[in-house]
Motif scaffolding. Sequence first.
Motif, PDB file in Angstrom:
ATOM      1  N   ASP A  71     141.440 102.860  38.356  1.00 51.02           N
ATOM      2  CA  ASP A  71     141.857 103.501  39.592  1.00 51.02           C
ATOM      3  C   ASP A  71     141.127 102.961  40.817  1.00 51.02           C
ATOM      4  O   ASP A  71     141.485 103.301  41.949  1.00 51.02           O
ATOM      5  N   GLN A  72     140.107 102.130  40.633  1.00 51.69           N
ATOM      6  CA  GLN A  72     139.458 101.500  41.783  1.00 51.69           C
ATOM      7  C   GLN A  72     140.436 100.611  42.549  1.00 51.69           C
ATOM      8  O   GLN A  72     140.335 100.482  43.770  1.00 51.69           O
ATOM      9  N   MET A  73     141.391 100.010  41.827  1.00 49.25           N
ATOM     10  CA  MET A  73     142.398  99.154  42.476  1.00 49.25           C
ATOM     11  C   MET A  73     143.222  99.963  43.481  1.00 49.25           C
ATOM     12  O   MET A  73     143.468  99.538  44.608  1.00 49.25           O
ATOM     13  N   ASN A  74     143.646 101.137  43.041  1.00 51.21           N
ATOM     14  CA  ASN A  74     144.438 102.010  43.900  1.00 51.21           C
ATOM     15  C   ASN A  74     143.617 102.483  45.097  1.00 51.21           C
ATOM     16  O   ASN A  74     144.111 102.507  46.231  1.00 51.21           O
ATOM     17  N   ASN A  75     142.362 102.831  44.870  1.00 49.44           N
ATOM     18  CA  ASN A  75     141.491 103.266  45.968  1.00 49.44           C
ATOM     19  C   ASN A  75     141.292 102.158  46.996  1.00 49.44           C
ATOM     20  O   ASN A  75     141.306 102.400  48.209  1.00 49.44           O
ATOM     21  N   GLY A  76     141.095 100.931  46.505  1.00 53.48           N
ATOM     22  CA  GLY A  76     140.931  99.804  47.410  1.00 53.48           C
ATOM     23  C   GLY A  76     142.153  99.576  48.276  1.00 53.48           C
ATOM     24  O   GLY A  76     142.033  99.279  49.477  1.00 53.48           O
ATOM     25  N   GLU A  77     143.337  99.735  47.675  1.00 56.47           N
ATOM     26  CA  GLU A  77     144.586  99.577  48.436  1.00 56.47           C
ATOM     27  C   GLU A  77     144.700 100.638  49.529  1.00 56.47           C
ATOM     28  O   GLU A  77     145.102 100.367  50.652  1.00 56.47           O
ATOM     29  N   ARG A  78     144.318 101.882  49.195  1.00 56.71           N
ATOM     30  CA  ARG A  78     144.396 102.971  50.175  1.00 56.71           C
ATOM     31  C   ARG A  78     143.397 102.751  51.316  1.00 56.71           C
ATOM     32  O   ARG A  78     143.710 103.008  52.480  1.00 56.71           O
ATOM     33  N   VAL A  79     142.194 102.300  50.983  1.00 60.89           N
ATOM     34  CA  VAL A  79     141.171 102.047  52.003  1.00 60.89           C
ATOM     35  C   VAL A  79     141.660 101.011  53.002  1.00 60.89           C
ATOM     36  O   VAL A  79     141.518 101.179  54.225  1.00 60.89           O
ATOM     37  N   GLN A  80     142.276  99.955  52.499  1.00 60.96           N
ATOM     38  CA  GLN A  80     142.748  98.892  53.389  1.00 60.96           C
ATOM     39  C   GLN A  80     143.967  99.339  54.189  1.00 60.96           C
ATOM     40  O   GLN A  80     144.070  99.022  55.385  1.00 60.96           O
ATOM     41  N   GLU A  81     144.886 100.053  53.570  1.00 63.24           N
ATOM     42  CA  GLU A  81     146.092 100.516  54.269  1.00 63.24           C
ATOM     43  C   GLU A  81     145.759 101.429  55.444  1.00 63.24           C
ATOM     44  O   GLU A  81     146.402 101.369  56.489  1.00 63.24           O
ATOM     45  N   ARG A  82     144.746 102.262  55.267  1.00 67.73           N
ATOM     46  CA  ARG A  82     144.432 103.274  56.275  1.00 67.73           C
ATOM     47  C   ARG A  82     143.294 102.851  57.202  1.00 67.73           C
ATOM     48  O   ARG A  82     142.760 103.663  57.938  1.00 67.73           O
ATOM     49  N   TYR A  83     142.916 101.582  57.147  1.00 66.52           N
ATOM     50  CA  TYR A  83     141.874 101.017  58.003  1.00 66.52           C
ATOM     51  C   TYR A  83     140.560 101.784  57.893  1.00 66.52           C
ATOM     52  O   TYR A  83     139.845 101.972  58.885  1.00 66.52           O
TER      53      TYR A  83
ATOM     54  N   GLU B 226     137.068  97.438  66.200  1.00 63.57           N
ATOM     55  CA  GLU B 226     136.757  98.853  66.433  1.00 63.57           C
ATOM     56  C   GLU B 226     137.739  99.810  65.768  1.00 63.57           C
ATOM     57  O   GLU B 226     137.466 101.003  65.689  1.00 63.57           O
ATOM     58  N   ILE B 227     138.872  99.303  65.302  1.00 66.71           N
ATOM     59  CA  ILE B 227     139.876 100.189  64.707  1.00 66.71           C
ATOM     60  C   ILE B 227     139.341 100.903  63.466  1.00 66.71           C
ATOM     61  O   ILE B 227     139.708 102.046  63.190  1.00 66.71           O
ATOM     62  N   TYR B 228     138.434 100.257  62.746  1.00 62.90           N
ATOM     63  CA  TYR B 228     137.891 100.871  61.529  1.00 62.90           C
ATOM     64  C   TYR B 228     137.072 102.114  61.857  1.00 62.90           C
ATOM     65  O   TYR B 228     137.222 103.155  61.207  1.00 62.90           O
ATOM     66  N   LEU B 229     136.221 102.013  62.867  1.00 67.19           N
ATOM     67  CA  LEU B 229     135.393 103.158  63.239  1.00 67.19           C
ATOM     68  C   LEU B 229     136.251 104.272  63.836  1.00 67.19           C
ATOM     69  O   LEU B 229     136.004 105.460  63.589  1.00 67.19           O
ATOM     70  N   GLU B 230     137.287 103.911  64.595  1.00 69.81           N
ATOM     71  CA  GLU B 230     138.182 104.918  65.173  1.00 69.81           C
ATOM     72  C   GLU B 230     138.922 105.685  64.086  1.00 69.81           C
ATOM     73  O   GLU B 230     139.005 106.919  64.123  1.00 69.81           O
ATOM     74  N   GLU B 231     139.470 104.957  63.128  1.00 68.77           N
ATOM     75  CA  GLU B 231     140.203 105.609  62.032  1.00 68.77           C
ATOM     76  C   GLU B 231     139.267 106.449  61.161  1.00 68.77           C
ATOM     77  O   GLU B 231     139.645 107.522  60.684  1.00 68.77           O
ATOM     78  N   LEU B 232     138.047 105.971  60.957  1.00 70.61           N
ATOM     79  CA  LEU B 232     137.097 106.711  60.137  1.00 70.61           C
ATOM     80  C   LEU B 232     136.656 108.006  60.811  1.00 70.61           C
ATOM     81  O   LEU B 232     136.467 109.033  60.150  1.00 70.61           O
ATOM     82  N   ARG B 233     136.490 107.979  62.112  1.00 71.21           N
ATOM     83  CA  ARG B 233     136.112 109.209  62.814  1.00 71.21           C
ATOM     84  C   ARG B 233     137.210 110.258  62.711  1.00 71.21           C
ATOM     85  O   ARG B 233     136.940 111.448  62.547  1.00 71.21           O
ATOM     86  N   GLN B 234     138.461 109.817  62.815  1.00 73.41           N
ATOM     87  CA  GLN B 234     139.567 110.752  62.641  1.00 73.41           C
ATOM     88  C   GLN B 234     139.643 111.241  61.200  1.00 73.41           C
ATOM     89  O   GLN B 234     139.876 112.430  60.943  1.00 73.41           O
TER      90      GLN B 234
END
Length: 536
Positions: free
Chosen positions: A385-397, A423-431
Amino acid sequence: MKTFAALLLLLLLFCHKWQQLNAASILCLIGTAQHYNPGWTKPFFEALAGRGHSLTVIGTQPDLGLPHIRQIFLPNEHDVVKKHYTNDMGHYRHHWDIKQLLIWYEALLGGCRSITEANFYKTFDMTALKYDLIIYDATFSMDCLLTTLPRYRSVPVLGLSGGKFTTDLIDLVQGEDTISAATIPHFIGRLPITMNYWQRIQNHVMYLAESFIHWAVVQPVLNGMLESGVSSIKAQVVLLNTHPVLDYVQNMPPNVIEVGGLHIRAESEPLPFSLQEFIERFSEGIVYINLPHIELMYGLGLKAVESMIKEFSQLGFLWNVNNLKDLQLSESLYNLRAISVFDNMQQNILAQSNVKAFLTHGDSFGIQEAIYNAVPIIVLPLLMDQMNNGERVQERYLGVCISAKNFSVDSFSAALKQIIRDEIYLEELRQAQLNFRTRPAKPVDLAIWYAEQLVSQPDIFKQSSVPESSQRSYFVRKSLDVLSLPLLFFLFFFANVVLAIMQSIVTDNQKKTAKQVKKLNGIGKEQSSDKEQKED
C-alpha cells in the motif's frame, strides 16, 4: 469550610467508585508483525486505561508500562521484506500489482503461522477469563487469535484497522459494498484517481483478483492451518485509520468510522537536549530521514542520501538508523546526526517548526504525522500500500514520489530541491493540515466513545449491518443481472436489425439476378428470332 471540603472529598470518592463500577474488562489482540507498526494503538489503549478500564493486551505491541493493563507479548517475526522484496544480491525486487496483492495476503497467512506456532498459543488458558469487549487489529481484516476463541462469540468486537477501506473490511462488518472499481483505485495499486479506460480495466481486474485470492487461497489455507477451522467473526464497529486528506472520499457503512491520526498525540514532548541543540544550530531548517529499507536500492541508496546531505550543507539532517545494519557514515558530514527513534519520538521531531522535509517509504502513519505538522514529504515507496500512498501524496501536492525503478544517486537531491523551491507544496500542506486537525472530536475521543458504547449497549450497532448484502453474489451486488436484461434486449434488437439488413440485401440481390436472367433471356430470344429470319 471543613464541611465543604468533606463534601468535596465524598463527591470525589463517589465519582471514583462510580468509575470503578462502570469500568470494563477489555481483551486487546494485536497480531501484526513488527514492521507494520503494531504500537500505533498505544494512545488509544492508554486513554482507555486512563478512564479506569482494565485491559489485557496480547500480541506484538511494545510494552505499554501502564496500570490497568496486563500485557502478554506474542512474537510475530514474519518478514515479507526479506522473503519477497530482497533478491539474492540483497537488492530490491520489484513486483507487479497482482503479485503485491498476493504478498499482502501472504503477510496475513505468514503472521497467522507465526502466531499459531508460538508457545503462548498452545499453553495460555483463557477459559476462566471474562471480558466485556474485544478489540483486535483488523488491518488484514482477520485475526487468528480471535477466530480460535469460541467462548467469546457473544462478546462485542471492535476492529481497529491501520490499513485502508477494503472489501474484506466490508465483509467483516457485514456492510453494503460501496467500493466502486470504476472510480476508486485499488489500495495496492499505483493508479491515479482519474483513470482512463485501460486503467479502469486494470482496476477491475485487481478487485476481482482480490475476491478470487481470498476464496481460492486464503480461506482454504487458514482452514488447514487452524485445527478448528476459521470461524466467521464479525465486528460490530471498525475504527479505520484513514482521512480524506490522504485517502479517497468514499461512502462507508455507518459502522466503519474514520479515526485517521489516532496514533498522533495532541501535544508534542520535548526532545533530548543534545538533539534540540543540533536542530537549533541550523537556522535554515532540518530534514528528517526514516528509510529502513534504503540499503536495498542497488547500492545507490546510501550514496543518494550522502549526496543530498553534502549538496544541502546549510540544512541539518536527522537520520533514523534504527533498522539499518553496518551503516558507515562519513565523518565529514558535520550537518548529519544519526539517531535511534523509539515510541513517539518521530512525532516530536516532525512537530519542530523548522522541519523542511520528511523522507519516508510511505507508510500511512508517518505520512499522517507529516500532514498533521505540515511537513513536505519525499516518498520512496517499496511495499504494497506504500505505492498507493505515494501516488496520493504526489497527486495532492503533499510532496514528491520517487520511483524505485528510476532511482539514482541524484533522486533525493532533485526531490528536495523541488520541494524547497516550489511553494505549492507548503500551501497545499497547510490547507491539508487545517482539514486534518479540524474535526468535531479528536480521533482518540471518538474511538473511546464507540468502545464504551459497545460495552454498555452491545447491540446498539446491530442495525448498521446488512448481512443479506454480503450473502448475495457479485453479479447481484453490482446489478449485473439487472443490466443484463436491457443488454439482451439491445442484442436482440441489434440481431434483428442485422438480420433485416441481410434479408434486404439478399432480396435485392435476388431481384437483380432475376432482372439479369430476364434480360439475358430476352437477348437470347432476339438472337434466335434474327437467326430464323436470316434462314428464311
